[in-house]
Write an enzyme that holds these catalytic residues in place. Structure first.
Site, mmCIF file in Angstrom:
data_model
loop_
_atom_site.group_PDB
_atom_site.id
_atom_site.type_symbol
_atom_site.label_atom_id
_atom_site.label_comp_id
_atom_site.label_asym_id
_atom_site.label_seq_id
_atom_site.Cartn_x
_atom_site.Cartn_y
_atom_site.Cartn_z
ATOM 1 N N SER A 67 4.918 2.589 7.959
ATOM 2 C CA SER A 67 4.455 1.508 7.107
ATOM 3 C C SER A 67 5.572 0.988 6.214
ATOM 4 O O SER A 67 6.193 1.738 5.456
ATOM 5 C CB SER A 67 3.311 2.020 6.238
ATOM 6 O OG SER A 67 2.522 0.983 5.761
ATOM 7 N N HIS B 158 0.812 -1.217 0.000
ATOM 8 C CA HIS B 158 0.000 0.000 0.000
ATOM 9 C C HIS B 158 0.846 1.268 0.000
ATOM 10 O O HIS B 158 0.348 2.339 -0.319
ATOM 11 C CB HIS B 158 -0.985 -0.003 1.175
ATOM 12 C CG HIS B 158 -0.365 0.138 2.526
ATOM 13 N ND1 HIS B 158 -0.086 -0.924 3.340
ATOM 14 C CD2 HIS B 158 0.019 1.234 3.207
ATOM 15 C CE1 HIS B 158 0.432 -0.495 4.470
ATOM 16 N NE2 HIS B 158 0.508 0.815 4.417
ATOM 17 N N ASP C 130 0.143 -7.578 1.382
ATOM 18 C CA ASP C 130 0.621 -6.209 1.576
ATOM 19 C C ASP C 130 2.150 -6.125 1.556
ATOM 20 O O ASP C 130 2.742 -5.377 2.330
ATOM 21 C CB ASP C 130 0.081 -5.633 2.885
ATOM 22 C CG ASP C 130 0.128 -4.100 2.886
ATOM 23 O OD1 ASP C 130 0.281 -3.512 1.804
ATOM 24 O OD2 ASP C 130 0.034 -3.509 3.977
#
Length: 514
Positions: free
Chosen positions: A267, A164, A194
């Protein structure tokens, strides 16, 4: 001190000495060996309502009364906890942790600071890119810029991060701790897990040390390094809070849960164990504010490396599919099936023509083991299947009709729409993972159209939508494909009405989105 008080003190002292404990008080300097060697009982300083020490009986009487008591169990010696050398981990591993900046175009109605419109309101917020992006649902594509984290796993420029982080990105730039910057090529990304792999045109780069996520246990120290809100090379520490977490809409990955502070921008960054080896990729937080609230989730490094190998070799990942709908067991359900404990994954439906149907699985079966490994919750099965390859065979241990049965299943291929839905809930802020119904399913259900809801999270889950429901219409308009759902959400409505089929009945479910 009263007779009872002195008896308790002496008996307690004897028990503590047997357990290898020394009793010390800062007020009087008593030590347990001194108490037991004293010829006269030692008493605490008298208070205004205490019996004078001279009126107390002799110590032997107290010992005699305490003698019949059962001997205490031997103390279990716990190894001394050693705090990791965080400074050394940051100094040796930090140079291989990178900041990632991205630029690109979002489709109309998409949000740059979440995975889709409204996802910033979902408690399972995917701290998307760190630097808040534009949230202007206008006509046409909208430019965005964002930031995440990553880490170098090979000196020739292979970088791991989250899928993402680079989603929709046209330009990806990687910045090292020594301020060197490289344009990065996205070798591939896998929304279901992911994970994304980047390639830098460079040599002799610093690399992290890789660990074994299976060896990490609850309570172990961990350290996260990343770029929260763009603050590069930020280190935060905590412990492993849980293992094997299966999150709503994320059944493929058995997450590592920690309380290490991570925020938007972390992230894709690494999670280190106490020895300075990477055991996870930071991916999600649970938050009702958008910031850290004590619950962070990381993808185990062995899962990430398995996906990396496929992305480097083929540029894509093929996931397997069993073709069942699973649910966790409750104590009442377990009792009704004749199980002693609520461990296992209950098969609530089997999709016609699927690998499960071909192997003879049926609704009411309870999967209690996969390839010899016990199954506690439905997520244990989902992660094993999702990380397998099409054609792989799994040996399932089943509880059927109050008997143990074994079945071998040759896994099928996951539908592309379902793979995308695992990490990007179709229907945007609805939080639905959808796929078209197969012909056999349409005939069996008596429906002429609809989308099967395979997973539910976010607003739809709060409204009571359930996996296995069939979405028939949205705001009164029949839906036959996922694009129709996306189109209905382009203008970011505050509320929608879903018509779903469940157990032979059709019901309207209002879902609030804003």
């Amino acid at each position: 001190m009263t007779q009872t008080a002195k008896m308790t003190l002496t008996a307690t002292a004897a028990a503590l000495l047997a357990a290898g404990v020394t009793l010390t008080t800062t007020a009087s300097g008593w030590t347990l060996p001194g108490l037991l060697k004293a010829k006269e009982p030692v008493t605490a300083p008298a208070t205004s309502d205490a019996t004078p020490a001279s009126a107390a009986p002799a110590a032997p009487a107290a010992v005699a009364l305490a003698a019949p008591a059962a001997a205490p169990a031997p103390a279990v010696a716990l190894p001394a906890a050693q705090v990791p050398n965080y400074r050394a981990i940051v100094q040796t591993q930090g140079p291989a942790v990178v900041g990632i900046t991205v630029a690109g175009l979002h489709k109309a109605g998409a949000s740059a600071d979440a995975d889709g419109p409204g996802m910033q309101d979902d408690p399972f917020f995917r701290f998307f890119r760190g630097v808040p992006g534009m949230r202007m649902p206008q006509q046409g594509a909208q430019p965005f810029r964002g930031q995440g984290s990553g880490f170098i796993i090979s000196s020739d420029g292979i970088v791991l991060t989250n899928a993402h982080v680079v989603r929709d990105a046209k330009q990806v730039t990687v910045k090292l701790s020594d301020r060197r910057e490289f344009a990065a090529q996205v070798l591939g990304s896998d929304p279901a897990t992911d994970i994304a792999v980047l390639k830098l045109d460079a040599k002799n780069l610093p690399t992290v040390q890789l660990g074994d996520a299976k060896q990490v246990q609850v309570g172990d120290y961990v350290l996260a390094i990343g770029a929260p809100y763009g603050f590069e090379q930020t280190a935060t520490q905590g412990i492993v809070s849980a293992k094997g977490r299966s999150l709503p809409g994320e059944s493929v990955v058995p997450f590592i849960q920690t309380d290490a502070a991570v925020n938007p921008g972390n992230s894709g960054g690494p999670l280190f164990d106490a020895s300075g080896r990477v055991v996870g990729v930071n991916a999600q937080i649970y938050s009702q504010s958008g910031g850290f609230q004590g619950l962070a989730f990381s993808i185990p490094i062995d899962v990430a490396l398995k996906i990396k190998d496929q992305l480097v070799a083929h540029g894509k990942v093929e996931h397997a599919r069993l073709g069942v709908t699973l649910q966790d067991l409750s104590a009442p359900l377990a009792a009704s099936f004749g199980l002693e404990a609520p461990d296992g994954a209950l098969v609530s439906s089997v999709q016609p023509g699927s690998a499960a149907a071909k192997a003879g699985l049926k609704a009411g079966d309870v999967i209690t083991g996969v390839d010899g490994e016990p199954v506690r919750v439905a997520g244990d099965v989902s992660s094993r299947v999702g990380l397998a390859r099409p054609g792989d065979k799994l040996k399932l241990e089943l509880w059927r009709d109050k008997k143990r049965v074994a079945e071998t299943v040759a896994l099928g291929r996951a539908d592309k729409d379902v793979q995308e839905a695992a990490a990007t809930p179709q229907g945007g802020s609805l939080g639905l993972a959808l796929r078209p119904l197969e012909r056999q399913e349409l005939r069996g259900s008596g429906l002429d159209h609809g989308l099967l809801i395979e997973r539910v999270t976010g607003p739809a889950q709060l409204a009571g939508v359930q996996p296995g429901d069939v979405l028939l219409a949205l705001n009164g308009k029949p839906v036959q494909d996922i694009e129709q759902v996306r189109d209905a959400l382009k203008n970011s409505p505050k509320q929608v009405a879903l018509l779903v089929a469940r157990d032979g009945q059709q019901i309207f479910v209002p879902v609030r989105l804003g």
